[in-house]
Structure formats: structure tokens, C-alpha cells
Scaffold this motif. Structure first.
Motif, PDB file in Angstrom:
ATOM      1  N   LEU A  23       0.841  -1.193   0.000  1.00  0.00           N
ATOM      2  CA  LEU A  23       0.000   0.000   0.000  1.00  0.00           C
ATOM      3  C   LEU A  23       0.877   1.244   0.000  1.00  0.00           C
ATOM      4  N   MET A  24       0.670   2.083  -1.009  1.00  0.00           N
ATOM      5  CA  MET A  24       1.481   3.293  -1.160  1.00  0.00           C
ATOM      6  C   MET A  24       0.572   4.507  -1.275  1.00  0.00           C
ATOM      7  N   GLY A  25       1.129   5.655  -1.001  1.00  0.00           N
ATOM      8  CA  GLY A  25       0.399   6.900  -1.178  1.00  0.00           C
ATOM      9  C   GLY A  25       1.130   8.021  -0.488  1.00  0.00           C
ATOM     10  N   PRO A  26       0.834   9.241  -0.891  1.00  0.00           N
ATOM     11  CA  PRO A  26       1.517  10.378  -0.274  1.00  0.00           C
ATOM     12  C   PRO A  26       1.132  10.540   1.188  1.00  0.00           C
ATOM     13  N   SER A  27       1.984  11.211   1.916  1.00  0.00           N
ATOM     14  CA  SER A  27       1.689  11.539   3.303  1.00  0.00           C
ATOM     15  C   SER A  27       0.383  12.321   3.345  1.00  0.00           C
ATOM     16  N   GLY A  28      -0.544  11.883   4.184  1.00  0.00           N
ATOM     17  CA  GLY A  28      -1.841  12.537   4.282  1.00  0.00           C
ATOM     18  C   GLY A  28      -2.923  11.881   3.444  1.00  0.00           C
ATOM     19  N   VAL A  83      -0.662  -1.328  -4.588  1.00  0.00           N
ATOM     20  CA  VAL A  83      -1.889  -0.528  -4.514  1.00  0.00           C
ATOM     21  C   VAL A  83      -1.511   0.904  -4.157  1.00  0.00           C
ATOM     22  N   CYS A  84      -1.942   1.838  -4.998  1.00  0.00           N
ATOM     23  CA  CYS A  84      -1.695   3.258  -4.764  1.00  0.00           C
ATOM     24  C   CYS A  84      -2.960   3.900  -4.200  1.00  0.00           C
ATOM     25  N   LEU A  85      -2.843   4.468  -3.028  1.00  0.00           N
ATOM     26  CA  LEU A  85      -3.941   5.211  -2.420  1.00  0.00           C
ATOM     27  C   LEU A  85      -3.847   6.638  -2.943  1.00  0.00           C
ATOM     28  N   THR A  86      -4.888   7.071  -3.643  1.00  0.00           N
ATOM     29  CA  THR A  86      -4.870   8.410  -4.229  1.00  0.00           C
ATOM     30  C   THR A  86      -5.855   9.311  -3.503  1.00  0.00           C
ATOM     31  N   VAL A  87      -5.591  10.587  -3.596  1.00  0.00           N
ATOM     32  CA  VAL A  87      -6.467  11.599  -3.013  1.00  0.00           C
ATOM     33  C   VAL A  87      -6.256  12.874  -3.830  1.00  0.00           C
ATOM     34  N   ASN A  97      -9.107   5.308  -4.617  1.00  0.00           N
ATOM     35  CA  ASN A  97      -9.283   6.725  -4.335  1.00  0.00           C
ATOM     36  C   ASN A  97      -9.827   6.878  -2.923  1.00  0.00           C
ATOM     37  N   ASN A  98      -9.167   7.715  -2.132  1.00  0.00           N
ATOM     38  CA  ASN A  98      -9.552   7.909  -0.739  1.00  0.00           C
ATOM     39  C   ASN A  98     -10.108   9.312  -0.498  1.00  0.00           C
ATOM     40  N   ASP A  99     -10.781   9.866  -1.503  1.00  0.00           N
ATOM     41  CA  ASP A  99     -11.442  11.160  -1.321  1.00  0.00           C
ATOM     42  C   ASP A  99     -12.731  11.008  -0.515  1.00  0.00           C
TER      43      ASP A  99
END
Length: 184
Positions: free
Chosen positions: A7-12, A115-119, A158-160
Motif C-alpha cells: 500500500l502506497m500513497g503520499p503523506s496525508g 496498490v496506490c492510495l490516491t487523493v 481513491n480515498n477522497d
């Protein structure tokens, strides 16, 4: 052999919240690994195992870390226990690093599910401001860094929206839940 969900994604982006929610739910043959990090246990929201640099290097020298990397002023590692869990048939979710995905791919090959967690940038900015750990310049730098790691060669979540929607989408990607489409 189980799958390693990287699981990856930017801080926040909500990785820690998503992992915490997964831990609260009961999923057979699914484990969430803790990272070993050279930062204080009470720093940030991540449920990790705090190590001194000396402890970290001893573990690395003794081959007790399956993967390790340096980022943001800290050393990060995943314990060799994840290999035992995978060989026992468990799927294992880890808080991975976008910059070190290739290292995980080299070790785990087809057993790896990136898996990329996007926002969206506006929501990411709002989350970073709300948590209050960074000043405006640091937030701008985090947003810039997030833009340099667009999701490629990975599945996206997408984690919006709500956390539960994101968890459901992750479980679908992992093959642990069926996707239901709304009928017209």
C-alpha cells in the motif's frame, strides 16, 4: 502462497487510517504488518515498532528484515516474519514506499499486489493542514512530492470519500470481496 499488498500513497492520503480500519475488521488469512522505523513510537499516527538506529542496523545485519529503506530522515523495515506469513498462505498488507516499489517487486514478483492510495490535491492539502504537523512550505513540498509519484504500474484506490468505501475497494482489489454494481 499469500499475496503481499504493498500500500502506497503520499503523506496525508490516509494509509494509516485505512490500515487501522482493516485491523478493526475480521478477515481470515489476512495480516497487517507493522513497520520497524527509527523514529519515536508516539511520532505520527502509524502503528509501528520504534527502533534506535543501532537496533535497526543489528536487525538488518542479521537478515531479520525482508525489506528496508531510508526516507524522510528515518530507516524503515519490514520484518522477515512477513515471508513466513506469506508462505503459510496469509495475505499481508504493508505500508509500502512509492520510491521503493521496485525493491518489493524484485523480492516478491507475482506475489506482490501494488496498490496506490490516491487523493485529490485539494483534499490532500486540507488533510495536511488539519493534522498540523507541517508549516505551509512543508505542505507545499509534500504536495509537490505527491505530484511526482503518480500512480503507475499499480492498482488505485481513491480515498477522497469515506474510509469504509476505501477499505471496501481495497478488499475488492485483493479478491476478498465481490464488487457490486448499482443497477439502473
Amino acid at each position: 502462497m499469500g499475496k503481499l499488498i504493498w500500500l502506497m500513497g503520499p503523506s496525508g492520503s490516509g494509509k494509516d487510517s485505512l490500515l487501522a480500519e482493516l485491523r478493526q475488521q475480521e478477515h481470515e488469512q489476512l495480516l497487517i504488518a507493522h513497520r520497524y522505523i527509527t523514529r519515536a513510537a508516539n511520532a505520527g499516527n502509524e502503528n509501528h515498532i520504534a527502533l534506535s538506529q543501532q537496533e535497526f542496523f543489528i536487525r538488518a545485519k542479521q537478515n531479520l528484515l525482508a525489506l528496508s529503506w531510508y526516507a524522510n530522515g528515518f530507516y524503515y523495515g519490514l520484518g522477515i516474519e512477513i515471508d513466513l506469513w506469506l508462505h503459510a498462505g496469509f495475505d499481508v498488507v504493508v505500508n509500502g514506499s512509492r520510491a521503493h516499489l521496485s525493491q518489493a517487486q524484485a523480492r516478491y514478483g507475482t506475489s506482490l499486489l501494488p496498490v496506490c492510495l490516491t487523493v485529490s490535491p485539494d483534499i490532500l492539502r486540507q488533510r495536511l493542514q488539519t493534522r498540523g504537523r507541517e508549516n505551509d512550505a512543508e505542505i507545499a513540498a509534500r504536495l509537490e512530492r505527491a505530484a511526482h509519484y503518480p500512480p503507475f504500474n499499480c492498482h488505485t484506490v481513491n480515498n477522497d470519500g469515506s474510509l469504509l468505501q476505501s477499505v471496501e475497494r481495497l478488499l475488492i482489489l485483493m479478491g476478498r470481496k465481490e464488487e457490486h454494481y448499482a443497477s439502473l
